[in-house]
Design a protein around this motif. Structure first.
Motif, PDB file in Angstrom:
ATOM      1  N   GLY A 119       0.779  -1.236   0.000  1.00 26.47           N
ATOM      2  CA  GLY A 119       0.000   0.000   0.000  1.00 26.47           C
ATOM      3  C   GLY A 119       0.802   1.272   0.000  1.00 26.47           C
ATOM      4  O   GLY A 119       0.341   2.300   0.512  1.00 26.47           O
ATOM      5  N   GLY A 120       1.994   1.283  -0.568  1.00 23.24           N
ATOM      6  CA  GLY A 120       2.823   2.474  -0.537  1.00 23.24           C
ATOM      7  C   GLY A 120       2.149   3.679  -1.174  1.00 23.24           C
ATOM      8  O   GLY A 120       1.649   3.600  -2.297  1.00 23.24           O
ATOM      9  N   GLY A 121       2.127   4.778  -0.420  1.00 21.71           N
ATOM     10  CA  GLY A 121       1.595   6.018  -0.954  1.00 21.71           C
ATOM     11  C   GLY A 121       0.097   6.186  -0.864  1.00 21.71           C
ATOM     12  O   GLY A 121      -0.432   7.237  -1.247  1.00 21.71           O
ATOM     13  N   LEU A 122      -0.617   5.182  -0.341  1.00 23.54           N
ATOM     14  CA  LEU A 122      -2.074   5.264  -0.253  1.00 23.54           C
ATOM     15  C   LEU A 122      -2.502   5.815   1.099  1.00 23.54           C
ATOM     16  O   LEU A 122      -1.818   5.639   2.105  1.00 23.54           O
ATOM     17  N   SER A 123      -3.654   6.471   1.111  1.00 23.70           N
ATOM     18  CA  SER A 123      -4.221   6.956   2.362  1.00 23.70           C
ATOM     19  C   SER A 123      -4.810   5.786   3.148  1.00 23.70           C
ATOM     20  O   SER A 123      -4.992   4.678   2.611  1.00 23.70           O
ATOM     21  N   LEU A 124      -5.162   6.038   4.405  1.00 21.77           N
ATOM     22  CA  LEU A 124      -5.785   5.001   5.228  1.00 21.77           C
ATOM     23  C   LEU A 124      -7.070   4.503   4.594  1.00 21.77           C
ATOM     24  O   LEU A 124      -7.322   3.294   4.543  1.00 21.77           O
ATOM     25  N   GLU A 125      -7.886   5.417   4.096  1.00 26.37           N
ATOM     26  CA  GLU A 125      -9.132   5.001   3.456  1.00 26.37           C
ATOM     27  C   GLU A 125      -8.870   4.155   2.220  1.00 26.37           C
ATOM     28  O   GLU A 125      -9.522   3.126   2.012  1.00 26.37           O
ATOM     29  N   GLU A 126      -7.905   4.547   1.421  1.00 25.87           N
ATOM     30  CA  GLU A 126      -7.584   3.774   0.219  1.00 25.87           C
ATOM     31  C   GLU A 126      -7.025   2.401   0.578  1.00 25.87           C
ATOM     32  O   GLU A 126      -7.222   1.427  -0.153  1.00 25.87           O
ATOM     33  N   LEU A 127      -6.368   2.307   1.713  1.00 29.71           N
ATOM     34  CA  LEU A 127      -5.780   1.040   2.132  1.00 29.71           C
ATOM     35  C   LEU A 127      -6.813   0.061   2.683  1.00 29.71           C
ATOM     36  O   LEU A 127      -6.838  -1.109   2.279  1.00 29.71           O
ATOM     37  N   PRO A 182     -15.941  -1.266   0.939  1.00 33.09           N
ATOM     38  CA  PRO A 182     -15.585  -2.611   0.477  1.00 33.09           C
ATOM     39  C   PRO A 182     -14.436  -2.637  -0.518  1.00 33.09           C
ATOM     40  O   PRO A 182     -14.001  -3.715  -0.928  1.00 33.09           O
ATOM     41  N   ASP A 183     -13.953  -1.456  -0.941  1.00 36.94           N
ATOM     42  CA  ASP A 183     -13.035  -1.428  -2.079  1.00 36.94           C
ATOM     43  C   ASP A 183     -11.638  -0.930  -1.745  1.00 36.94           C
ATOM     44  O   ASP A 183     -10.856  -0.630  -2.653  1.00 36.94           O
ATOM     45  N   GLY A 184     -11.307  -0.806  -0.446  1.00 36.85           N
ATOM     46  CA  GLY A 184      -9.926  -0.513  -0.100  1.00 36.85           C
ATOM     47  C   GLY A 184      -9.008  -1.619  -0.592  1.00 36.85           C
ATOM     48  O   GLY A 184      -9.435  -2.753  -0.853  1.00 36.85           O
ATOM     49  N   LEU A 185      -7.740  -1.305  -0.743  1.00 38.55           N
ATOM     50  CA  LEU A 185      -6.795  -2.254  -1.326  1.00 38.55           C
ATOM     51  C   LEU A 185      -6.813  -3.593  -0.619  1.00 38.55           C
ATOM     52  O   LEU A 185      -6.830  -4.651  -1.263  1.00 38.55           O
ATOM     53  N   LYS A 186      -6.821  -3.586   0.718  1.00 36.87           N
ATOM     54  CA  LYS A 186      -6.773  -4.857   1.442  1.00 36.87           C
ATOM     55  C   LYS A 186      -7.972  -5.727   1.108  1.00 36.87           C
ATOM     56  O   LYS A 186      -7.840  -6.942   0.955  1.00 36.87           O
ATOM     57  N   HIS A 187      -9.156  -5.125   0.985  1.00 34.98           N
ATOM     58  CA  HIS A 187     -10.368  -5.899   0.710  1.00 34.98           C
ATOM     59  C   HIS A 187     -10.343  -6.483  -0.710  1.00 34.98           C
ATOM     60  O   HIS A 187     -10.787  -7.615  -0.922  1.00 34.98           O
ATOM     61  N   ARG A 188      -9.801  -5.746  -1.637  1.00 35.21           N
ATOM     62  CA  ARG A 188      -9.684  -6.279  -3.004  1.00 35.21           C
ATOM     63  C   ARG A 188      -8.709  -7.452  -3.035  1.00 35.21           C
ATOM     64  O   ARG A 188      -8.965  -8.475  -3.686  1.00 35.21           O
ATOM     65  N   LEU A 189      -7.599  -7.314  -2.327  1.00 31.19           N
ATOM     66  CA  LEU A 189      -6.624  -8.400  -2.306  1.00 31.19           C
ATOM     67  C   LEU A 189      -7.152  -9.627  -1.567  1.00 31.19           C
ATOM     68  O   LEU A 189      -6.893 -10.766  -1.977  1.00 31.19           O
ATOM     69  N   LEU A 190      -7.898  -9.398  -0.487  1.00 34.32           N
ATOM     70  CA  LEU A 190      -8.471 -10.527   0.241  1.00 34.32           C
ATOM     71  C   LEU A 190      -9.487 -11.276  -0.607  1.00 34.32           C
ATOM     72  O   LEU A 190      -9.534 -12.517  -0.587  1.00 34.32           O
ATOM     73  N   ARG A 191     -10.296 -10.551  -1.354  1.00 41.75           N
ATOM     74  CA  ARG A 191     -11.290 -11.219  -2.218  1.00 41.75           C
ATOM     75  C   ARG A 191     -10.621 -12.023  -3.320  1.00 41.75           C
ATOM     76  O   ARG A 191     -11.143 -13.061  -3.745  1.00 41.75           O
ATOM     77  N   ALA A 192      -9.467 -11.559  -3.762  1.00 41.01           N
ATOM     78  CA  ALA A 192      -8.792 -12.233  -4.879  1.00 41.01           C
ATOM     79  C   ALA A 192      -8.014 -13.468  -4.448  1.00 41.01           C
ATOM     80  O   ALA A 192      -7.648 -14.296  -5.287  1.00 41.01           O
TER      81      ALA A 192
END
Length: 348
Positions: free
Chosen positions: A62-70, A74-84
């Protein structure tokens, strides 16, 4: 079983030279003060009071992303990676983080566990055969809380959580909630729930500090995470004057789950004394989860961390408590003792 060296005894971590005797039931039978030849430093194993190890598949993603983006659902980076990711991948990654914590002297972690009941089961599978107690502060449903060890709410701006709070009381399990991480807007509604503990508390106003003192609610602080996500740093001294503080490493995406690193970081950016920080990393976290360790005293469950006091890093240290908090690291770990049948030397 016994271990000898400099023992950091009791809640003040008074250093005494001697031996810790562990009985056949895995409890500390005695702490005997006497002259010994060992240079080891013996202290309670750590309790990491706030983790999100489900994100172990996404370390440094998550380099350079805000807390919300991370992390925002349902669409923060962690949630997208967990779904994948598939289940085996997630469990394997969590197991690697738990294994690291075990090697680095952590007896237990309080994990805010996504994924409802299945998320609890995944953490159980990840911890199977390991000595570290991976406690699920589940989220998603009351059923998840009942399957786990408590409820870990995301924040009072996300939901009311009244039903979940009532259910934890009925079940006799702890209820924790994030509060004051990004701003102060969710602090009052979180306190209205009368939680067993709060997490972060970066942005309290004076009235919140008074409520915290009145309610005597413990707070878990996560300084490295708060710095990385650029939300600010908690007013550690002001909070410590009013309540009990514990220490957590938070999201594995952002930080290694090393309590050594967390203690050193906090010690060098705050005015908190070393013994207070060591309590935050051991006893205070254990008390939040009602664990019987976190302190070296007769009758306590024996979860011991043994450091090589003659390592190149620690040799010559004049103050063992400061050395543990500000200087020690995983390379100084000689052994972690997990009570009955659970003592094992670290494998290099």
């Amino acid at each position: 079983m016994e271990r000898t060296g400099t023992i950091l005894r009791g809640p003040e971590f008074d250093p005494i030279e001697g031996r810790v005797v562990v009985d056949d039931e895995g409890r500390i039978a005695a702490i005997e003060e006497e002259s010994v030849e060992s240079d080891d430093i013996i202290l309670p194993a750590f309790v990491n009071a706030h983790t999100h190890i489900g994100d172990s598949i996404a370390k440094e993603a998550g380099g350079g992303l805000s807390l919300e983006e991370l992390v925002a659902p349902p669409d923060g980076l962690k949630h997208r990676l967990l779904r994948a990711a598939d289940r085996d991948e997630l469990v394997s990654a969590m197991r690697r983080s738990l294994s690291f914590m075990e090697q680095a002297g952590t007896a237990a972690c309080l994990d805010f566990r996504e994924g409802d009941v299945e998320g609890v089961r995944m953490l159980e599978d990840a911890a199977d055969g390991l000595e570290v107690d991976a406690l699920s502060f589940a989220r998603g449903s009351v059923d998840a809380m009942r399957a786990g060890d408590g409820f870990g709410a995301s924040g009072a701006n996300d939901s009311e959580f009244g039903d979940e709070r009532a259910a934890t009381r009925e079940a006799g399990k702890p209820f924790g909630i994030h509060a004051g991480e990004v701003d102060e807007s969710d602090i009052d509604p979180a306190l209205d729930l009368e939680p067993d503990f709060l997490v972060h508390m970066v942005h309290p106003e004076p009235r919140h500090l008074e409520r915290i003192a009145d309610q005597e609610v413990p707070i878990v602080v996560c300084p490295r995470s708060n710095l990385v996500t650029d939300v600010g740093l908690s007013p550690y001294a002001e909070l410590a004057e009013r309540t009990t503080l514990a220490l957590g490493t938070d999201n594995v995406m952002l930080n290694s789950p090393s309590m050594f690193r967390e203690m050193e970081f906090l010690a060098k950016l705050s005015a908190l004394p070393a013994d207070e920080i060591l309590r935050m990393a051991t006893l205070n976290g254990a008390e939040i989860a009602d664990l019987e360790y976190g302190l070296l005293e007769p009758g306590r469950e024996a979860r011991l961390l043994v450091l090589d006091g003659d390592s190149d890093n620690l040799a010559g240290a004049r103050d063992p408590v400061r050395a543990v908090v500000r200087r020690a690291g995983v390379d100084d770990v000689r052994e972690v003792v997990y009570g009955v049948g659970g003592d094992g030397e670290r494998n290099d």
